[in-house]
Design a protein around this motif. Structure first.
Motif, PDB file in Angstrom:
ATOM      1  N   VAL A 210      19.509 -34.775  38.953  1.00 47.26           N
ATOM      2  CA  VAL A 210      18.597 -34.149  39.895  1.00 47.26           C
ATOM      3  C   VAL A 210      19.833 -33.199  40.493  1.00 47.26           C
ATOM      4  CG1 VAL A 210      17.938 -34.276  42.213  1.00 47.26           C
ATOM      5  CG2 VAL A 210      17.065 -36.027  40.291  1.00 47.26           C
ATOM      6  N   CYS A 211      20.990 -33.548  40.911  1.00 41.20           N
ATOM      7  CA  CYS A 211      22.076 -32.776  41.365  1.00 41.20           C
ATOM      8  C   CYS A 211      22.464 -31.592  40.254  1.00 41.20           C
ATOM      9  CB  CYS A 211      23.166 -33.466  41.829  1.00 41.20           C
ATOM     10  SG  CYS A 211      22.987 -35.064  43.096  1.00 41.20           S
ATOM     11  N   GLU A 212      22.322 -31.848  39.223  1.00 43.67           N
ATOM     12  CA  GLU A 212      22.660 -30.933  37.963  1.00 43.67           C
ATOM     13  C   GLU A 212      21.536 -29.927  38.147  1.00 43.67           C
ATOM     14  OE1 GLU A 212      23.460 -33.028  34.808  1.00 43.67           O
ATOM     15  OE2 GLU A 212      25.673 -33.941  35.356  1.00 43.67           O
ATOM     16  N   SER A 213      20.037 -30.289  38.398  1.00 44.08           N
ATOM     17  CA  SER A 213      19.190 -29.533  38.354  1.00 44.08           C
ATOM     18  C   SER A 213      18.888 -28.757  39.314  1.00 44.08           C
ATOM     19  CB  SER A 213      17.903 -30.324  37.661  1.00 44.08           C
ATOM     20  OG  SER A 213      18.206 -30.827  36.599  1.00 44.08           O
ATOM     21  N   LEU A 214      19.434 -28.587  40.398  1.00 44.67           N
ATOM     22  CA  LEU A 214      19.309 -28.006  41.771  1.00 44.67           C
ATOM     23  C   LEU A 214      19.140 -26.613  41.393  1.00 44.67           C
ATOM     24  CD1 LEU A 214      21.215 -29.981  44.180  1.00 44.67           C
ATOM     25  CD2 LEU A 214      19.073 -29.924  43.956  1.00 44.67           C
ATOM     26  N   SER A 215      18.399 -25.773  42.005  1.00 45.05           N
ATOM     27  CA  SER A 215      18.260 -24.324  41.622  1.00 45.05           C
ATOM     28  C   SER A 215      17.485 -23.479  42.493  1.00 45.05           C
ATOM     29  CB  SER A 215      17.594 -24.047  40.190  1.00 45.05           C
ATOM     30  OG  SER A 215      17.251 -22.664  39.936  1.00 45.05           O
ATOM     31  N   ASN A 216      17.899 -22.215  42.889  1.00 44.49           N
ATOM     32  CA  ASN A 216      17.222 -21.484  43.982  1.00 44.49           C
ATOM     33  C   ASN A 216      17.338 -20.133  43.675  1.00 44.49           C
ATOM     34  OD1 ASN A 216      16.308 -20.033  46.317  1.00 44.49           O
ATOM     35  ND2 ASN A 216      16.627 -21.697  47.577  1.00 44.49           N
ATOM     36  N   HIS A 217      16.523 -19.589  43.107  1.00 43.57           N
ATOM     37  CA  HIS A 217      16.770 -18.031  42.984  1.00 43.57           C
ATOM     38  C   HIS A 217      17.002 -17.066  44.123  1.00 43.57           C
ATOM     39  CE1 HIS A 217      14.672 -18.248  38.583  1.00 43.57           C
ATOM     40  NE2 HIS A 217      16.011 -18.315  38.537  1.00 43.57           N
ATOM     41  N   LEU A 218      16.555 -17.626  45.212  1.00 44.93           N
ATOM     42  CA  LEU A 218      16.821 -16.642  46.460  1.00 44.93           C
ATOM     43  C   LEU A 218      18.190 -16.981  47.065  1.00 44.93           C
ATOM     44  CD1 LEU A 218      13.358 -17.475  48.517  1.00 44.93           C
ATOM     45  CD2 LEU A 218      14.002 -15.398  46.860  1.00 44.93           C
ATOM     46  N   MET A 246      20.912 -24.232  49.073  1.00 43.55           N
ATOM     47  CA  MET A 246      20.313 -23.550  50.161  1.00 43.55           C
ATOM     48  C   MET A 246      18.749 -23.936  50.008  1.00 43.55           C
ATOM     49  SD  MET A 246      19.866 -19.837  50.995  1.00 43.55           S
ATOM     50  CE  MET A 246      18.688 -19.102  50.038  1.00 43.55           C
ATOM     51  N   SER A 247      17.883 -24.437  51.208  1.00 43.52           N
ATOM     52  CA  SER A 247      16.781 -24.744  51.187  1.00 43.52           C
ATOM     53  C   SER A 247      15.761 -23.338  51.255  1.00 43.52           C
ATOM     54  CB  SER A 247      16.451 -25.850  51.851  1.00 43.52           C
ATOM     55  OG  SER A 247      14.848 -26.107  51.818  1.00 43.52           O
ATOM     56  N   GLY A 248      14.699 -23.191  50.330  1.00 48.71           N
ATOM     57  CA  GLY A 248      13.783 -21.830  50.593  1.00 48.71           C
ATOM     58  C   GLY A 248      14.767 -20.632  50.627  1.00 48.71           C
ATOM     59  N   SER A 249      14.282 -19.697  51.780  1.00 45.12           N
ATOM     60  CA  SER A 249      15.047 -18.543  51.893  1.00 45.12           C
ATOM     61  C   SER A 249      16.423 -18.607  52.879  1.00 45.12           C
ATOM     62  CB  SER A 249      14.062 -17.626  52.485  1.00 45.12           C
ATOM     63  OG  SER A 249      13.638 -17.818  53.669  1.00 45.12           O
ATOM     64  N   GLY A 250      16.536 -19.901  53.058  1.00 41.85           N
ATOM     65  CA  GLY A 250      17.841 -20.170  54.155  1.00 41.85           C
ATOM     66  C   GLY A 250      17.174 -20.081  55.669  1.00 41.85           C
ATOM     67  N   PRO A 251      18.289 -20.239  56.416  1.00 43.00           N
ATOM     68  CA  PRO A 251      19.645 -20.390  56.319  1.00 43.00           C
ATOM     69  C   PRO A 251      20.378 -21.885  55.993  1.00 43.00           C
ATOM     70  CG  PRO A 251      19.605 -19.988  58.429  1.00 43.00           C
ATOM     71  CD  PRO A 251      18.069 -20.022  58.015  1.00 43.00           C
ATOM     72  N   THR A 252      19.400 -22.940  55.978  1.00 44.72           N
ATOM     73  CA  THR A 252      19.772 -24.169  55.877  1.00 44.72           C
ATOM     74  C   THR A 252      20.386 -24.654  54.542  1.00 44.72           C
ATOM     75  OG1 THR A 252      18.151 -24.924  57.769  1.00 44.72           O
ATOM     76  CG2 THR A 252      19.299 -26.577  56.183  1.00 44.72           C
TER      77      THR A 252
END
Length: 288
Positions: A210-218, A246-252
Motif C-alpha cells: 500500500v505504501c509503495e503504491s501511493l500516488s497523486n498526479h496533483l 499529499m491528499s487531494g490537491s493539498g495542502p494536507t
C-alpha cells in the motif's frame, strides 16, 4: 426528532489524472478511504420553512456557499419539502485541506435528511444527488474504501486497507483545487498511475505494498507552488513514515505507519512546525 450524523474525512491513496475531458473536467481514477477524523452534524426539524446553519467555527459561511446548505436546499427542491431544518456543524476537519470536509458534511446532510424526512432513497440515489454538489460527495455518501472514476462520481466499493496509523499535517495555507488542476500539464499525467496496483495491495492486506503504491498526479504541481507542503513531506519521511503522500490537491500531507511508536514520533516531530496535526486510524469501512 434530533439526528446526530458523523461526517468522516477521507484521504487519497491514489489520485491518477487520465486526461482532460471535452467538458473541461479531468477524468480521474482515485482510491480513497475514510479516516477517524470527523465532523459531526446535529440535524433537527424547524417549524418555519427555512434552512438554518450554525457551526463551531466562526469563519465558515452559513449560506448558499456552504455545501450543507446546498445539500439541504437540493433535497427540499427535489422532493418538494415544505419543512424547515436546523443543522449544527461541529467542525473538526480542517477547511480547504484536501480531506473532503465540506463534501463529507454534504453527504452527511443527505443521509440525515433522507432519514428525517422519510425520503426513502437508497445509497446510489443519494450518491447521484450528491454528485450535483461536488465530485467527492458520492464517495462520502458511501464512505469506507472505494475506487472513484469519472469526475469522482462513479464509485466501486473496495475492501478495507490493512489497519494503520495516519498522521496528517496541514500548513496554514489554502490551495485552490481548480488552480492546481488548471496548472497540470499533459506530460505530468502520461503514466497510468497506481490505482490498480493500490487495489491489489489492499486486496492482499499488504501494508508495505500500500505504501509503495501511493500516488497523486496533483502533488508535483502543489509541491512546486507551495514549498511548505514539500517541507512537511520531507519531514515525515525523515521521522520514519512508511509512506507519505499529499491528499487531494493539498495542502494536507499524510504519513502512514503500522507502528504506534513511530506514529507518535512523527506526530510529535511535526507539532512544533505545524498547527494542524492529527494522529488517527484508517477506518476503511462505513463508520458513519
Amino acid at each position: 426528532m434530533r439526528l446526530m450524523v458523523k461526517a468522516p474525512a477521507k484521504i487519497n491513496l491514489t489520485l491518477d489524472v487520465l486526461y482532460k475531458r471535452p467538458d473541461g473536467y479531468h477524468e480521474v481514477e482515485m482510491v480513497m478511504t475514510t479516516i477517524d477524523l470527523a465532523d459531526r452534524l446535529t440535524i433537527e426539524p424547524l417549524d418555519e420553512n427555512k434552512i438554518v446553519l450554525d457551526c463551531s467555527v466562526c469563519f465558515l459561511p452559513l449560506d448558499e456557499r456552504n455545501h450543507v446548505y446546498q445539500a439541504a436546499m437540493l433535497l427540499k427542491q427535489q422532493f418538494n419539502i415544505d419543512k424547515g431544518v436546523r443543522i449544527y456543524i461541529d467542525k473538526q476537519i480542517p477547511i480547504a485541506a484536501g480531506l473532503a470536509g465540506g463534501s463529507s458534511d454534504a453527504a452527511a446532510t443527505i443521509r440525515g435528511l433522507n432519514q428525517l424526512w422519510n425520503l426513502g432513497m437508497n445509497m446510489q440515489e443519494m450518491a447521484d444527488l450528491g454528485s450535483r454538489i461536488g465530485s467527492d460527495v458520492p464517495f462520502c455518501v458511501y464512505g469506507g474504501t472505494a475506487l472513484a472514476k469519472g469526475r469522482g462520481e462513479r464509485i466501486e466499493l473496495l475492501s478495507s486497507p490493512p489497519p494503520c496509523w495516519v498522521i496528517l499535517a496541514k500548513p496554514p495555507i489554502g490551495v485552490s483545487t481548480a488552480e492546481v488542476y488548471g496548472a497540470l500539464k499533459a506530460e505530468q499525467f502520461k503514466d497510468t498511475g497506481k490505482s490498480k496496483q493500490m487495489m491489489e495491495a489492499i486486496y492482499r492486506k499488504d501494508f508495505l505494498a500500500v505504501c509503495e503504491s501511493l500516488s497523486n498526479h496533483l502533488e508535483s504541481v502543489t509541491l512546486e507552488r507551495y514549498p511548505e507542503v514539500r517541507l512537511i513531506k520531507e519531514k515525515m519521511a525523515r521521522f520514519g513514515a512508511d509512506g507519505v503522500l499529499m491528499s487531494g490537491s493539498g495542502p494536507t500531507v499524510f504519513a502512514l505507519t503500522d507502528k504506534e511508536s513511530r506514529a507518535n514520533r512523527i506526530y510529535n516531530g511535526l507539532r512544533g512546525f505545524c498547527k494542524d496535526v492529527f494522529a488517527v486510524r484508517v477506518l476503511g469501512g462505513n463508520n458513519w
